[in-house]
Design an enzyme around this catalytic site. Sequence first.
Site, PDB file in Angstrom:
ATOM      1  N   ALA A  55       0.814  -1.217   0.000  1.00 26.80           N
ATOM      2  CA  ALA A  55       0.000   0.000   0.000  1.00 26.80           C
ATOM      3  C   ALA A  55       0.850   1.271   0.000  1.00 26.80           C
ATOM      4  CB  ALA A  55      -0.964   0.001   1.174  1.00 26.80           C
TER       5      ALA A  55
ATOM      6  N   ASN B 123      -5.905   3.261  10.449  1.00 28.48           N
ATOM      7  CA  ASN B 123      -5.104   2.166  10.995  1.00 28.48           C
ATOM      8  C   ASN B 123      -4.826   2.296  12.496  1.00 28.48           C
ATOM      9  OD1 ASN B 123      -3.597   4.350   9.621  1.00 28.48           O
ATOM     10  ND2 ASN B 123      -1.842   3.438  10.655  1.00 28.48           N
TER      11      ASN B 123
ATOM     12  N   CYS C 248       6.348   2.051  13.815  1.00 26.81           N
ATOM     13  CA  CYS C 248       7.337   2.950  13.231  1.00 26.81           C
ATOM     14  C   CYS C 248       8.705   2.310  13.344  1.00 26.81           C
ATOM     15  CB  CYS C 248       7.300   4.327  13.868  1.00 26.81           C
ATOM     16  SG  CYS C 248       7.859   4.368  15.550  1.00 26.81           S
TER      17      CYS C 248
HETATM   18  C1  LIG Z   1      -0.261  -0.771   6.510  1.00 26.62           C
HETATM   19  C2  LIG Z   1      -0.826   0.419   5.872  1.00 26.62           C
HETATM   20  C3  LIG Z   1      -0.189   1.024   4.784  1.00 26.62           C
HETATM   21  C4  LIG Z   1       1.140   0.533   4.259  1.00 26.62           C
HETATM   22  O1  LIG Z   1       1.007  -0.696   3.629  1.00 26.62           O
HETATM   23  P1  LIG Z   1       2.313  -1.543   3.217  1.00 26.62           P
HETATM   24  O2  LIG Z   1       1.749  -2.624   2.355  1.00 26.62           O
HETATM   25  O3  LIG Z   1       2.886  -2.046   4.489  1.00 26.62           O
HETATM   26  O4  LIG Z   1       3.224  -0.646   2.486  1.00 26.62           O
HETATM   27  C5  LIG Z   1      -0.789   2.109   4.211  1.00 26.62           C
HETATM   28  N1  LIG Z   1      -1.949   2.593   4.660  1.00 26.62           N
HETATM   29  C6  LIG Z   1      -2.599   2.040   5.717  1.00 26.62           C
HETATM   30  C7  LIG Z   1      -3.904   2.605   6.170  1.00 26.62           C
HETATM   31  C8  LIG Z   1      -2.057   0.941   6.352  1.00 26.62           C
HETATM   32  O5  LIG Z   1      -2.692   0.412   7.405  1.00 26.62           O
END
Ligand SMILES: *Cc1c(COP(=O)(O)O)cnc(C)c1O
Length: 413
Positions: free
Chosen positions: A101, A181, A355
Amino acid sequence: MKYASLHIPSEGIYDWLIPNNNPSIILANRIYLDYAATTPMAPEAVKALCGSLTLGDNFANPASLQHNFGERAHERVENARTKIATCLKGKPSDLIFTSGATESNNLAIKGIALGYRNKGQHIITSASEHKAVLDTCKYLESIGFGVTYLRPDMKGKISVDQVLSAITSKTILVSLMHVNNETGVINDIHQLAKALEQKDVFFHVDAAQSAGKLSIDLSESPIDLLSLSGHKFYGPKGIGGLYVRNRKKLNLIPLFHGGGQEHGLRPGTLPTHQIAGMATAFELINNTRDADYKHATALARALTEQLSKLGDVYFNGDQEQKLPNIINVSFEQVSSESLIIALRDEVAIASGSACNSGAVEASHVLRSMGIEGDRLYGAVRISFGRYTTVDEITWAGQRIGEEVTRLRELALE
Ligand SMILES: *Cc1c(COP(=O)(O)O)cnc(C)c1O
């Protein structure tokens, strides 16, 4: 032939991974309550992933269409693409694979910004987004774009009116997350998409926390770009997707340039195994969504009740419009850092978000909601999922309670 057959794994060799299909059994005294940072892989997805690694399987380069090995890997990738797109009620050819993401958010936001910079240079997002969105927007500010960071209300919600009134003639993109998140609070992306459809702006949704947990219907919700992350729904890490509606008509500028894979939007050899693992996990979670949700609701209710008994406890974020699997809670007179450290070898909980430094920092999400003082510095995120048991929640609740009481007594001395 002799060599190939040697490499075909038998079903049984993965059994040691997950005794009785329940990963929590192998954890002994450690309880994992940080599912919002990452989920353990579903055994079904592990099996699918392992089926694309060795000579007897679909290990070949899916772009090597000159031979049968490559063709089989290509079929595996396309089968996965179709599975995921179908679960979202979208078009398979509009889904591209990325590393997760973070990359999807970067590609969506920078890609639109660069592709449409002659039309306007203004972007709207919120102050409670994931850093992958916030830092991308900050970068764009540094090269001349204007960004409006909407502030959520005290419960973490962004309203449609707030978004609409921030739109100017220069706005090209609105980027908002589906589920936060840190708090689990849900934005009504369907309503937002419907409202934004009338405007001349693109709408990007970071659905990393919601995909698979809430139903997303791209045939009903006119969302232009949607980010996915495999490891948030029991798939592997390092793989994700970006849904790009009307990909062929969109002027999305890629982050990378290279071999032309993914229609040139994301070149690089496709990781067939990661893609197969993610697709199996996504199909699975789409089938277990209601059961998973019910399970999480029951666990959340039990834990909330247990923690409430401690007194001077605040549950952060809207308690109605949220996913049950994330609980963000502050205990008066207890700093999140001391609580997390006290429990670190027994119960894995977190402050705001994962983090890389390992340090506990005050959450930018809670800050954006106007939360301060003890409630800000004492906030912890407890998140759970499919493999969390009632016993684990009961035990974790008890241990958290004991540590909160101990730390409060220390504070009084
Ligand atoms: C975990 C997360 C991301 C990052 O995703 P990755 O696949 O770890 O790069 C981005 N946005 C939200 C809301 C997330 O919970």
